[in-house]
Structure formats: C-alpha cells, structure tokens
Design an enzyme around this catalytic site. Structure first.
Site: not given
Ligand SMILES: NC(=O)c1ccc[n+]([C@@H]2O[C@H](COP(=O)([O-])OP(=O)(O)OC[C@H]3O[C@@H](n4cnc5c(N)ncnc54)[C@H](OP(=O)(O)O)[C@@H]3O)[C@@H](O)[C@H]2O)c1
Length: 350
Positions: A22, A47-48, A136, A166, A220, A249, A322
C-alpha cells in the site's frame, strides 16, 4: 513558504509502511496526482532502516517509525498494520497530524469517520484527527451500492468475494509467485502466509474464523458497509475467498431493493458515478476482469442482470484494483478532500 496556485501551502506528509504494497502504491499516486507536499517522510520497521526509496528523482531515506517520528507532520498515511497503528496513530494525532489510517485498528469506533469520499465524504467535516479507510473489499462494494440505494432502496445484499493475494501484503505476492514456480518444476513450496496452497487453488478463508462461522474479513465487510452507508440494520452477508490473482478484487453481488429496477436503470445510475465504469455487453463478451482493473482507478461493473430468484433483485459483477480504490487511492482522495475543505489540524490557507 512555497504556496500552490490556490494560495494553500504544500503540506508535510509521512507514510508509515512506506516499503509495503500500500505504501508503494501511495508513492506512485502522490506523484501521478501531483499531490502538493512540501516534505515527505518515509517510515517503516527497523528492518528497513537505512534503506532508501527513489521518488521523483531523489533518494528518500527510510526511517524506523517511533513515537518521535511525527513532529511537523500534517498528514500521516498509516499502512503498517493494525498493531502499529494502535501503537503510533494517536501519538501522531497528539503531535498535530491528521492520520489517514488504512488498517482495521479504529474503523468501527463511533467517533472515527470511516470514509470513501465518493460515498460519504461529508462525514470528514467532523473528524478529530483520526480517519479510517475501509477494508479493500468494502471500498469497491460501497461505491457501487450507494447509487443503487439512492435509486431504489437496498433491502438485502449478498456478496461473494474473489480477493487477490496483494490484499495480504507483499509477502503474500511473493508466496504466490514462488509457489507457482516451484510447482511447475515439481518442487514443494509449503504455505506460510496463507493457510493452504494458493497456487492453482483458492481458499475460502481470509483472516481468522469467528465463533459464528464467519471470518473476520467477512465480518469487516458487513459491519463497515453498514457504517459507511449509514444503514446500521442492512441485511447483508458475505463469503470471502482468496484467489490466485496478484492484483484486483472481484465481487459477485446480489442486491434486493425496495422497488424493482431494471438492469438498464441500474446501468444508467452506476454510469453517472465518476468513480464507476460500466463494462456490460454480453454480446461482445464485455465484462471486467482483475487484469483489466489492475493499475486503474475506476470501480468496474458488469454482468448486470435480473435476479431469477426474486422480483426485486439484481445481480452484478464488481472489480477494482485493491491497492488503489481499495487502499491508497481512497486514502489520497481523503487527503485531497481535507486540503480542499481546509480540514487539516494546522490551517493551510493564508
Ligand atoms: N494490500 C491491500 O490491498 C490493503 C487494502 C486495504 C488495507 N490494507 C491494510 O494496509 C496495511 C498495510 O498493508 P500492505 O498490504 O501494504 O502490507 P505489507 O506489504 O506487508 O507492508 C507492511 C508495511 O508495514 C511496515 N511495518 C511492519 N511492521 C512495522 C513496525 N513494527 N513498525 C513500522 N512499520 C512496520 C513494513 O515495513 P518493513 O518493510 O520494514 O517490514 C511495510 O512497510 C495493513 O493493515 C492492511 O490490512 C491493505
């Protein structure tokens, strides 16, 4: 201080979860939509820390998010998971930011607006610093339900989702890709992100099961749809399924209405929404697929037909990216609305 043409100052933006699916989509959209930011802070986990992300010809450092990360930030996009939002979002609000939260952490709290601007943007007027973005699968659904409800009054909704990997983050995309490669080479690739093998399969479970047999994802969609449409008693049910698609989606949606409406009337009402494109011509095999929607902004609707099992029902097929309308684009639309209506915590107008 730099000012944009309409006299507003560019705002200081931070992205929490900038390295995730995202977060990366948000960066693309900030550029595409020429969002007027002054400073951009990219935050992720330890990690980053120390890595950089190229953006608009510059290398931006990724910082480890902590309680001191938010001084001077006007808008924080929070997309690092619900537990991280629970820990940090309110600290960002205390520091003066408006937090646009992509996670499920605060969505159902009565004082927190849950917003899809095309549907219920007006509720942003009453925000207290924290704004939630729906799940999403909910976002694309409510964009389609709203004009139909305005036309004929929703009586009941039954949704089956076909959700891409994704939606479960960058590690889930990797699992599908690696699993496909392994299997075509006759090798094993046991699931770790998903409960079962996702390659060449589908999984009728997204998130954990609740005591009533529904999953959290299904719950949800049900609760968030009611909140956004302001229909707390809407009869709505859902089965959410993960499918081996990378982005977009899809949803099969059956709506029953107070008054009968024809597919033609529904097409006109849907096509009038700036967020929707109707692709619906069976004679030409015209209907949206996930690949059509990936990387695109609209919510696509096709297969609009009368329900054969009720007098007032319509069946529809709804597809959207999504990561865009389901997440980053919706969050950015909220930010644009806040700027346009001068709803940030620190004024942005002269
Ligand atoms: N993907 C979708 O379609 C979608 C849609 C609606 C809502 N969401 C929500 O949006 C959020 C992110 O989703 P995503 O799909 O982008 O996940 P993702 O690809 O797994 O990315 C997670 C992100 O969070 C960071 N992170 C993890 N633990 C952390 C911590 N302790 N402190 C600070 N940063 C941390 C990660 O950083 P690192 O790289 O350093 O690990 C990465 O930047 C989730 O809550 C998800 O439910 C996602």
């Amino acid at each position: 201080m730099n000012r944009t043409e309409n006299g507003k100052r560019p705002v200081n933006v931070a992205i929490l979860g900038a390295t995730g699916s995202v977060g990366q989509e948000l960066l693309k959209l900030l550029d595409e939509r020429k969002f007027p930011f002054a400073n951009l802070k990219l935050l992720a986990s330890a990690r980053s820390k120390g890595s950089t992300i190229p953006f608009k010809g510059k290398q931006y450092p990724v910082e480890e998010a902590n309680r001191d990360s938010f001084a001077g930030v006007d808008i924080l996009f929070s997309a690092a998971g619900a537990s991280v939002s629970k820990e940090l979002a309110l600290l960002a609000v205390e520091a003066g930011a408006v937090v646009i939260d992509k996670t499920s952490a605060f969505r159902m709290e009565p004082s927190v607006p849950l917003v899809v601007p095309e549907v219920n943007g007006h509720v942003l007027e009453g925000h207290h610093g924290l704004i939630a973005v729906p799940n999403c699968s909910t976002s694309q659904l409510v964009v389609v339900l709203k004009p139909l409800h305005d036309l004929a009054g929703l009586k009941r909704v039954i949704v089956s989702t076909y959700q891409s990997v994704s939606g479960a983050g960058k590690k889930a995309i990797n699992e599908l890709e690696q699993q496909i490669k392994a299997i075509v080479h006759n090798q094993e690739y046991p699931p770790s992100i998903f409960q079962k093998q996702i390659a060449f399969n589908l999984i009728p479970q997204i998130d954990q099961f609740l005591s009533d047999g529904y999953t959290k994802e299904e719950d949800k969609l049900i609760q968030e749809t009611r909140k956004i449409l302001d229909l707390p008693n809407l009869p709505i049910t859902c089965t959410a399924v993960r499918v081996p698609v990378v982005v977009s989606h899809s949803e099969s949606v059956l709506c029953e209405f107070e008054h009968p409406i024809s597919p033609a009337q529904a097409r006109v009402a849907l096509a009038a929404s700036s967020a929707i494109e109707v692709w619906d011509n069976p004679e030409e095999n015209l209907y949206p697929t996930p690949l059509d929607a990936a990387g695109q902004d609209p919510v696509y609707v096709g297969r609009i037909r009368k329900d054969t099992s009720s007098d007032t029902g319509l069946h529809l097929w709804v597809v959207a990216d999504n990561l865009r309308i389901g997440a980053a684009l919706n969050a950015l639309h909220i930010a644009e609305y806040l700027l346009e209506h001068n709803l940030l915590r620190q004024p942005v107008v002269n």
